[in-house]
Motif scaffolding. Structure first.
Motif, PDB file in Angstrom:
ATOM      1  N   LYS A  40     -40.174  43.006 -25.535  1.00 51.53           N
ATOM      2  CA  LYS A  40     -41.607  43.203 -25.732  1.00 51.53           C
ATOM      3  C   LYS A  40     -41.797  44.168 -26.884  1.00 51.53           C
ATOM      4  O   LYS A  40     -41.069  45.150 -27.012  1.00 51.53           O
ATOM      5  CB  LYS A  40     -42.255  43.763 -24.472  1.00 51.53           C
ATOM      6  N   ARG A  41     -42.760  43.874 -27.720  1.00 52.69           N
ATOM      7  CA  ARG A  41     -43.110  44.776 -28.815  1.00 52.69           C
ATOM      8  C   ARG A  41     -44.581  45.111 -28.673  1.00 52.69           C
ATOM      9  O   ARG A  41     -45.420  44.229 -28.478  1.00 52.69           O
ATOM     10  CB  ARG A  41     -42.842  44.137 -30.165  1.00 52.69           C
ATOM     11  N   SER A  96     -38.819  35.999 -23.759  1.00 52.14           N
ATOM     12  CA  SER A  96     -37.877  35.996 -22.638  1.00 52.14           C
ATOM     13  C   SER A  96     -36.847  34.906 -22.880  1.00 52.14           C
ATOM     14  O   SER A  96     -37.165  33.849 -23.425  1.00 52.14           O
ATOM     15  CB  SER A  96     -38.607  35.724 -21.320  1.00 52.14           C
ATOM     16  N   TRP A  97     -35.628  35.177 -22.463  1.00 53.42           N
ATOM     17  CA  TRP A  97     -34.537  34.226 -22.665  1.00 53.42           C
ATOM     18  C   TRP A  97     -33.661  34.216 -21.430  1.00 53.42           C
ATOM     19  O   TRP A  97     -33.345  35.259 -20.873  1.00 53.42           O
ATOM     20  CB  TRP A  97     -33.729  34.632 -23.898  1.00 53.42           C
ATOM     21  N   LYS A  98     -33.268  33.020 -20.997  1.00 58.10           N
ATOM     22  CA  LYS A  98     -32.404  32.859 -19.821  1.00 58.10           C
ATOM     23  C   LYS A  98     -31.330  31.857 -20.174  1.00 58.10           C
ATOM     24  O   LYS A  98     -31.616  30.738 -20.574  1.00 58.10           O
ATOM     25  CB  LYS A  98     -33.228  32.351 -18.640  1.00 58.10           C
ATOM     26  N   SER A  99     -30.076  32.288 -20.046  1.00 55.51           N
ATOM     27  CA  SER A  99     -28.970  31.351 -20.251  1.00 55.51           C
ATOM     28  C   SER A  99     -28.445  30.931 -18.889  1.00 55.51           C
ATOM     29  O   SER A  99     -28.754  31.544 -17.868  1.00 55.51           O
ATOM     30  CB  SER A  99     -27.863  31.984 -21.086  1.00 55.51           C
ATOM     31  N   ALA A 100     -27.640  29.897 -18.890  1.00 52.52           N
ATOM     32  CA  ALA A 100     -27.124  29.361 -17.631  1.00 52.52           C
ATOM     33  C   ALA A 100     -26.216  30.351 -16.908  1.00 52.52           C
ATOM     34  O   ALA A 100     -26.166  30.376 -15.681  1.00 52.52           O
ATOM     35  CB  ALA A 100     -26.370  28.058 -17.895  1.00 52.52           C
ATOM     36  N   ASP A 101     -25.496  31.183 -17.660  1.00 52.42           N
ATOM     37  CA  ASP A 101     -24.511  32.063 -17.029  1.00 52.42           C
ATOM     38  C   ASP A 101     -24.956  33.529 -16.940  1.00 52.42           C
ATOM     39  O   ASP A 101     -24.185  34.387 -16.544  1.00 52.42           O
ATOM     40  CB  ASP A 101     -23.177  31.985 -17.781  1.00 52.42           C
ATOM     41  N   ASP A 123     -40.710  38.807 -36.712  1.00 53.02           N
ATOM     42  CA  ASP A 123     -41.177  37.770 -37.638  1.00 53.02           C
ATOM     43  C   ASP A 123     -42.711  37.745 -37.668  1.00 53.02           C
ATOM     44  O   ASP A 123     -43.357  37.380 -36.684  1.00 53.02           O
ATOM     45  CB  ASP A 123     -40.636  36.412 -37.197  1.00 53.02           C
ATOM     46  N   PRO A 124     -43.320  38.122 -38.797  1.00 52.89           N
ATOM     47  CA  PRO A 124     -44.792  38.169 -38.850  1.00 52.89           C
ATOM     48  C   PRO A 124     -45.445  36.790 -38.738  1.00 52.89           C
ATOM     49  O   PRO A 124     -46.600  36.682 -38.349  1.00 52.89           O
ATOM     50  CB  PRO A 124     -45.080  38.808 -40.210  1.00 52.89           C
ATOM     51  N   PRO A 164     -31.365  37.935 -31.785  1.00 59.78           N
ATOM     52  CA  PRO A 164     -32.394  36.901 -31.992  1.00 59.78           C
ATOM     53  C   PRO A 164     -33.742  37.264 -31.364  1.00 59.78           C
ATOM     54  O   PRO A 164     -34.791  36.889 -31.895  1.00 59.78           O
ATOM     55  CB  PRO A 164     -31.799  35.646 -31.353  1.00 59.78           C
ATOM     56  N   LEU A 165     -33.726  38.021 -30.282  1.00 62.02           N
ATOM     57  CA  LEU A 165     -34.995  38.442 -29.673  1.00 62.02           C
ATOM     58  C   LEU A 165     -35.716  39.418 -30.608  1.00 62.02           C
ATOM     59  O   LEU A 165     -36.925  39.314 -30.818  1.00 62.02           O
ATOM     60  CB  LEU A 165     -34.744  39.091 -28.315  1.00 62.02           C
TER      61      LEU A 165
END
Length: 139
Positions: A131-132, A119-124, A110-111, A103-104
């Motif tokens: 970065k692109r 950035s993504w942070k999950s609970a666990d 996606d243009p 998904p990142l």
């Protein structure tokens, strides 16, 4: 075992077999200007091996779309058998983390969104950052 020599030539340079053979001979001949590639290889190879066997502080994936270069981080892990314990290097993110990159990547690609960083942070888990820049992606 060898060293790869990459040449970047101006477009007006006439490249033929004689030029390439001359470059090869020059690179492999000992001279007073420094070591030849053949003499450098045994000096560079142990240093490169030592660096590549070190564990990277963070797991990462780097991909360059222009030249299809791929670089994965090093993680040292121990493999045990009945006879001995050996160091084994695994590369890149852990198996459970790989699906999280999709998904990142989709967001960066996606243009309509025009994102350069995600950035993504999950609970666990810890943070996963992407970065692109131009044709390069770094996770």
């Amino acid at each position: 075992k060898s060293i790869m020599l990459v040449l970047i030539l101006d477009e007006d340079v006439q490249v033929d077999a004689r030029l390439l053979e001359s470059l090869r001979d020059s690179c492999n001949a000992a001279s007073g200007d420094g070591l030849s590639l053949a003499e450098l290889q045994p000096l560079i190879a142990p240093q490169y091996k030592e660096i590549m066997e070190q564990e990277d502080e963070y797991r990462f994936v780097y991909y360059n779309h222009t030249n299809h270069a791929l670089r994965l981080s090093n993680q040292a892990s121990m493999s045990r058998s009945l006879l001995r314990t050996t160091g084994v290097t695994s590369l890149g993110p852990k198996a459970a983390e790989k699906p999280l990159l999709t998904p990142l990547h989709a967001t960066l690609a996606d243009p309509k969104l025009k994102c350069r960083e995600v950035s993504w942070k999950s609970a666990d888990r810890g943070w996963i950052c992407a970065k692109r820049w131009c044709d390069r992606e770094f996770y």
